[in-house]
Scaffold this active site. Structure first.
Site, PDB file in Angstrom:
ATOM      1  CE  LYS A   1      -4.086   2.250   7.516  1.00 48.34           C
ATOM      2  NZ  LYS A   1      -4.871   3.154   6.677  1.00 48.34           N
TER       3      LYS A   1
ATOM      4  CG  ASP B   1      -2.150   0.913   0.990  1.00 51.76           C
ATOM      5  OD1 ASP B   1      -2.460   1.206  -0.181  1.00 51.76           O
ATOM      6  OD2 ASP B   1      -2.776   1.310   1.976  1.00 51.76           O
TER       7      ASP B   1
ATOM      8  CG  ASP C   1      -6.138  -0.178   3.118  1.00 46.43           C
ATOM      9  OD1 ASP C   1      -6.285  -1.321   3.573  1.00 46.43           O
ATOM     10  OD2 ASP C   1      -5.147   0.541   3.361  1.00 46.43           O
TER      11      ASP C   1
ATOM     12  CG  HIS D   1      -4.786  10.507   2.897  1.00 45.28           C
ATOM     13  ND1 HIS D   1      -5.941  10.377   3.649  1.00 45.28           N
ATOM     14  CD2 HIS D   1      -3.942   9.530   3.330  1.00 45.28           C
ATOM     15  CE1 HIS D   1      -5.806   9.356   4.495  1.00 45.28           C
ATOM     16  NE2 HIS D   1      -4.606   8.826   4.325  1.00 45.28           N
TER      17      HIS D   1
ATOM     18  CD  GLU E   1      -6.826   4.401   4.467  1.00 44.51           C
ATOM     19  OE1 GLU E   1      -6.166   3.543   3.838  1.00 44.51           O
ATOM     20  OE2 GLU E   1      -6.331   5.153   5.328  1.00 44.51           O
TER      21      GLU E   1
ATOM     22  CD  GLU F   1      -5.663   2.796  -0.352  1.00 46.21           C
ATOM     23  OE1 GLU F   1      -4.830   2.210  -1.066  1.00 46.21           O
ATOM     24  OE2 GLU F   1      -5.599   2.841   0.893  1.00 46.21           O
TER      25      GLU F   1
HETATM   26 CA    CA Z   1      -4.390   2.626   2.778  1.00 45.61          CA
END
Ligand code: CA
Length: 428
Positions: free
Chosen positions: A250, A124, A230, A131, A196, A198
């Site tokens: 995470k 990642d 994520d 951000h 998140e 992404e």
């Molecule tokens: Ca992330």
């Protein structure tokens, strides 16, 4: 004229699969994204398909490929990929259909999608400077953007086993947290569950260990892009992340969309890679004329939230934010070149996350952490409900599409997942 644009991108092309010709379809004949499917509710092996309108073309049944091993298909060279795209486009074009061709088409309503391939390693990145700065301010007010940010595409190695495909549900994770005013930490369900926004980048052709992929070759190693959520636990994260980076905040769940939109399909939607004036130019191994000219992808992104109450009342959900991959500080090619500069070998089916893709404006925030200003500001939804972070029963849906004058609009479909209550029982 961009040499990557050919007759498969012609906006005038139509398909004999008539649903693909609807202007709002994410999957017109100019897109042709790859995924893996099987009959709904079955345990049959996954087959490789290409989305076309509201249908799927079964590639092996159509005689366009010989095996249903997606990772092997992804390892093909850029030239082989272009040839396959040409063949699929020709097969699906209006006027080309025989009875045999129609037998290779399956309705999306009758299938379920698997992960797009066997995912190998997952890395990642952290490519949105907006951000990084906003979150940095919350975690380190005195030092929001670390000095390496403008030189290195920052990343960390994540976990693959907990990556699921759109349509899934997952349990709210437990973890260790420590309130600022508390002397000792405690363990329990996260109270700050977040998404998140992404993009996921799937690696196609591998490189050998020891071989650094140059900027010139980098994009030939990329098979396609997906939407990627994520999921993150914002109260576990600040207590655990120093000194080695994110861990249990995470790795409990991430969700991908099922259709890989190829870099070939995205050719008409490229933009220049530009640095704000005064920022350092990338080091030579992260720079190329092609990257400067058209290294970025113009992909419009959206985050939607549908609460359990909305679902029960037939409410489709609220669009919380819009953003664009264009605003990232680093490009896909730079991620590949940087990841391999030390000789690290990437394999077919490896996945990169771009990191949360927030734009420059507050309403382009790619996470609730930013949108709710760390949980300080409640967000009022259209049905009167309030949110700072996610509650059990909430579904988050990511959407993405590309639109430009002179090109046919293409889309990514959706990346949807739902939060379930905590499952594990802990001794607290
Ligand atoms: Ca992330």
């Amino acid at each position: 004229m961009n040499p990557a644009i050919d007759d498969t991108h012609d906006p005038a092309l139509t398909s004999w699969v008539t649903s693909a010709n609807a202007p709002a379809s994410d999957f017109p004949i100019q897109n042709l994204p790859f995924g893996r499917f099987r009959p709904k509710g079955s345990q049959a092996p996954l087959r490789i398909g290409v989305a076309i309108g509201d249908q799927v073309l079964d590639l092996a049944a159509a005689g366009l490929i010989v095996t249903n091993d997606m990772n092997a298909l992804m390892a093909n060279s850029a030239q082989q990929r272009r040839q396959l795209r040409q063949a699929i486009s020709a097969f699906l074009r209006a006027g080309s259909a025989g009875t045999k061709a129609r037998a290779c088409i399956v309705a999306q309503a009758d299938i379920e999608m698997g992960l797009p391939c066997r995912i190998g390693d997952y890395t990642d990145f952290y490519t949105s400077i907006h951000h990084a700065t906003t979150v940095g301010k919350q975690f380190r007010p005195e030092n929001p953007l670390l000095p390496n940010y403008k030189w290195i595409p920052i990343g960390y190695h994540g976990r693959t086993s907990s990556i699921g495909v759109s349509g899934e549900s997952f349990h709210r994770p437990n973890g260790q947290t420590k309130a600022l005013d508390s002397k000792v930490p405690s363990v329990g369900p996260t109270r700050k569950l977040d998404y998140e926004l992404e993009i996921g980048v799937f690696i196609g052709m591998p490189n050998e260990r020891g071989e650094a992929v140059t900027m010139q070759e980098a994009e030939s190693r990329v098979f396609g892009l997906v939407l990627f959520n994520d999921w993150s636990a914002r109260d576990i994260q600040p207590w655990e992340y120093q000194p080695l980076g994110p861990f249990l905040s995470k790795n409990f769940a991430s969700t991908v969309s099922p259709w890989m939109v190829t870099t070939e399909a995205l050719a008409p939607f490229r933009s220049a890679f530009v640095r704000p004036s005064g920022d350092p130019e990338p080091l030579p191994y992260l720079d190329s004329p092609a990257n400067r000219e058209a290294g970025a992808f113009d992909i419009q992104l959206e985050v939607w939230l549908q609460t359990a109450k909305m679902r029960d009342s037939g409410h489709a959900g609220d669009r919380l934010v819009t953003s664009n991959f264009n605003d990232a500080y680093w490009t896909v090619a730079q991620m590949v070149a940087h990841h391999t500069v030390n000789g690290c070998n990437l394999q077919s089916g490896d996945l990169f996350g771009t990191g949360t893709l927030s734009g420059p404006r507050p309403e382009q925030a790619g996470s609730l952490l930013e949108l709710s200003q760390g949980g300080e500001k409640s967000i009022k939804l259209s049905n009167g409900e309030m949110r700072t972070f996610l509650e059990d029963g909430d579904s988050v849906v990511l959407r993405g599409y590309c639109e430009r004058t002179g090109a046919r609009r293409i889309g990514f479909g959706e990346c949807r997942a739902t939060v379930l209550p905590t499952r594990a029982t802990l001794t607290t």
